[in-house]
Design an enzyme around this catalytic site. Structure first.
Site, PDB file in Angstrom:
ATOM      1  N   ARG A  68      13.295  51.568  21.453  1.00 45.00           N
ATOM      2  CA  ARG A  68      12.262  50.723  20.852  1.00 45.00           C
ATOM      3  C   ARG A  68      10.867  51.200  21.249  1.00 45.00           C
ATOM      4  O   ARG A  68       9.901  51.006  20.521  1.00 45.00           O
ATOM      5  CB  ARG A  68      12.463  49.256  21.264  1.00 45.00           C
ATOM      6  CG  ARG A  68      13.425  48.502  20.363  1.00 45.00           C
ATOM      7  CD  ARG A  68      13.646  47.093  20.841  1.00 45.00           C
ATOM      8  NE  ARG A  68      14.554  47.067  21.970  1.00 45.00           N
ATOM      9  CZ  ARG A  68      14.355  46.402  23.106  1.00 45.00           C
ATOM     10  NH1 ARG A  68      13.263  45.703  23.274  1.00 45.00           N
ATOM     11  NH2 ARG A  68      15.249  46.438  24.074  1.00 45.00           N
ATOM     12  N   TYR A  72       7.897  51.560  18.618  1.00 46.96           N
ATOM     13  CA  TYR A  72       6.596  50.892  18.742  1.00 46.96           C
ATOM     14  C   TYR A  72       5.458  51.904  18.610  1.00 46.96           C
ATOM     15  O   TYR A  72       4.433  51.630  17.971  1.00 46.96           O
ATOM     16  CB  TYR A  72       6.493  50.152  20.086  1.00 46.96           C
ATOM     17  CG  TYR A  72       7.528  49.051  20.253  1.00 46.96           C
ATOM     18  CD1 TYR A  72       8.100  48.418  19.156  1.00 46.96           C
ATOM     19  CD2 TYR A  72       7.951  48.648  21.524  1.00 46.96           C
ATOM     20  CE1 TYR A  72       9.046  47.414  19.312  1.00 46.96           C
ATOM     21  CE2 TYR A  72       8.904  47.646  21.677  1.00 46.96           C
ATOM     22  CZ  TYR A  72       9.451  47.039  20.572  1.00 46.96           C
ATOM     23  OH  TYR A  72      10.396  46.066  20.725  1.00 46.96           O
ATOM     24  N   TYR A  94       6.355  38.215  12.229  1.00 40.72           N
ATOM     25  CA  TYR A  94       6.970  36.880  12.264  1.00 40.72           C
ATOM     26  C   TYR A  94       6.573  36.216  13.590  1.00 40.72           C
ATOM     27  O   TYR A  94       6.238  36.886  14.569  1.00 40.72           O
ATOM     28  CB  TYR A  94       8.498  36.951  12.101  1.00 40.72           C
ATOM     29  CG  TYR A  94       9.266  37.347  13.332  1.00 40.72           C
ATOM     30  CD1 TYR A  94       9.598  38.662  13.576  1.00 40.72           C
ATOM     31  CD2 TYR A  94       9.663  36.375  14.259  1.00 40.72           C
ATOM     32  CE1 TYR A  94      10.299  39.025  14.715  1.00 40.72           C
ATOM     33  CE2 TYR A  94      10.364  36.730  15.398  1.00 40.72           C
ATOM     34  CZ  TYR A  94      10.676  38.056  15.622  1.00 40.72           C
ATOM     35  OH  TYR A  94      11.359  38.410  16.754  1.00 40.72           O
TER      36      TYR A  94
HETATM   37  C1  LIG Z   1      10.013  40.761  20.299  1.00 45.34           C
HETATM   38  S1  LIG Z   1      10.203  39.021  20.526  1.00 45.34           S
HETATM   39  C2  LIG Z   1       9.176  38.416  19.236  1.00 45.34           C
HETATM   40  C3  LIG Z   1       8.732  36.988  19.423  1.00 45.34           C
HETATM   41  C4  LIG Z   1       7.783  36.528  18.330  1.00 45.34           C
HETATM   42  N1  LIG Z   1       6.537  37.271  18.401  1.00 45.34           N
HETATM   43  C5  LIG Z   1       7.465  35.039  18.387  1.00 45.34           C
HETATM   44  O1  LIG Z   1       6.291  34.673  18.314  1.00 45.34           O
HETATM   45  O2  LIG Z   1       8.391  34.231  18.510  1.00 45.34           O
HETATM   46  C6  LIG Z   1      11.845  38.810  19.962  1.00 45.34           C
HETATM   47  C7  LIG Z   1      12.495  37.639  20.661  1.00 45.34           C
HETATM   48  O3  LIG Z   1      11.925  36.435  20.161  1.00 45.34           O
HETATM   49  C8  LIG Z   1      12.898  35.422  20.170  1.00 45.34           C
HETATM   50  N2  LIG Z   1      13.192  35.020  18.782  1.00 45.34           N
HETATM   51  C9  LIG Z   1      12.984  35.714  17.665  1.00 45.34           C
HETATM   52  N3  LIG Z   1      13.431  35.019  16.597  1.00 45.34           N
HETATM   53  C10 LIG Z   1      13.937  33.869  17.078  1.00 45.34           C
HETATM   54  C11 LIG Z   1      14.552  32.741  16.498  1.00 45.34           C
HETATM   55  N4  LIG Z   1      14.753  32.650  15.189  1.00 45.34           N
HETATM   56  N5  LIG Z   1      14.948  31.749  17.317  1.00 45.34           N
HETATM   57  C12 LIG Z   1      14.767  31.808  18.656  1.00 45.34           C
HETATM   58  N6  LIG Z   1      14.193  32.840  19.258  1.00 45.34           N
HETATM   59  C13 LIG Z   1      13.781  33.864  18.482  1.00 45.34           C
HETATM   60  C14 LIG Z   1      14.165  36.025  20.789  1.00 45.34           C
HETATM   61  O4  LIG Z   1      14.137  35.809  22.199  1.00 45.34           O
HETATM   62  C15 LIG Z   1      13.985  37.475  20.423  1.00 45.34           C
HETATM   63  O5  LIG Z   1      14.759  38.311  21.242  1.00 45.34           O
END
Ligand SMILES: C[S@@+](CC[C@H](N)C(=O)[O-])C[C@H]1O[C@@H](n2cnc3c(N)ncnc32)[C@H](O)[C@@H]1O
Length: 263
Positions: A68, A72, A94
């Protein structure tokens, strides 16, 4: 005549498709020359396409067997090259672009260092949805949050009287920084670390926010020890509620009581 200067906006589009976007983020998307989108669901790209047809996916840079970290770097390079061409560039991420996401932070830092105007527009993050869906107030007992692998690779001081939120639990302990969900051997190492502060039968919550209004959030309580074989996705977040009560600091409170108020 001065050359047109590129600009960059990194905007959050929230967790639930179409339902979480702010008017400001929508305006950045609609008025930019070019849009990059980072969201794993193809529906998100179709939705953005309706606002601005010049949309490009950043997801294409992820690949099996590829770090990753490399992904990035490539994302940053492709976006910044458009800013350098003088384009008004928008990147839609997102959730919240600044929460557990290094690319938007790097992009903004780099663009500003090169003299371009760059801004971040917040969005509703997984944490925001989690707080609402699970009825958790991070201020009630305090809340620690870590990216799970970082939590494993570095020595941290855990406070078991506060919440502990582990992001990216699905790829826990992956030294290659890949995109595949890790298995029970990696989780066993994580559990051995958590058992230093939590009992094996401590209840924990696997949380997945709804990404479509017609979907339900996943909020599944299991015992900590059952995490070893639990179904985890790359988008699961783990919530560990406090395992012990807050301990009142009577010595410090006494010192405060002894302070003579002036006036
Ligand atoms: C790289 S981070 C991105 C977080 C994103 N920027 C945010 O604001 O939520 C990715 C992590 O966010 C969390 N995440 C992403 N999608 C999610 C969802 N639908 N429900 C719960 N946690 C989520 C998980 O821990 C996942 O491994």
């Amino acid at each position: 005549m001065t050359e047109p200067r590129g600009t960059l906006s990194c905007v959050g589009i929230g967790m639930t498709l179409g339902a979480h976007i702010t008017p400001v983020a929508r305006d950045h998307i609609a008025s930019s020359d070019i849009i990059f989108v980072a969201a794993s669901d193809a529906l998100v790209e179709l939705w953005i396409h309706e606002m601005n047809p010049n949309v490009h996916s950043l997801q294409i840079y992820y690949a099996q067997g590829k770090s990753r970290k490399q992904t990035y770097r490539e994302m940053v390079d492709v976006v910044i090259s458009e800013v350098r061409k003088g384009q008004k560039v928008c990147c839609a991420f997102y959730g919240h672009p600044g929460v557990f996401a290094c690319v938007p932070h790097r992009l903004i830092k780099k663009a500003r260092a090169e003299g371009f105007k760059a801004i971040m527009e917040p969005g509703i993050s997984a944490e925001d949805s989690l707080i609402a869906d699970l009825g958790i107030d991070p201020g009630q007992y305090g809340c620690q949050q870590y990216e799970t692998s970082q939590f494993m690779f570095y020595k941290r001081i855990i406070d078991p009287s506060a919440y502990l939120i582990l992001w990216q639990i699905g790829v826990a302990g992956d030294l290659t920084h890949g995109i595949s969900v890790t298995g029970s051997q990696h989780r066993a190492v994580l559990l051995s670390l958590l058992y230093q502060n939590y009992p094996e039968d401590h209840p924990v919550i696997m949380y997945e926010a709804a990404t479509l209004v017609i979907k339900q959030a996943r909020s599944e309580e299991i015992l900590l020890r059952d995490l070893i074989n639990a179904e985890l996705k790359d988008y699961t977040t783990l919530v560990i509620p406090p395992a012990c009560s807050l301990t009142r600091n009577n010595e410090l409170i006494k010192r405060i009581k002894d302070i003579k108020l002036v006036g």
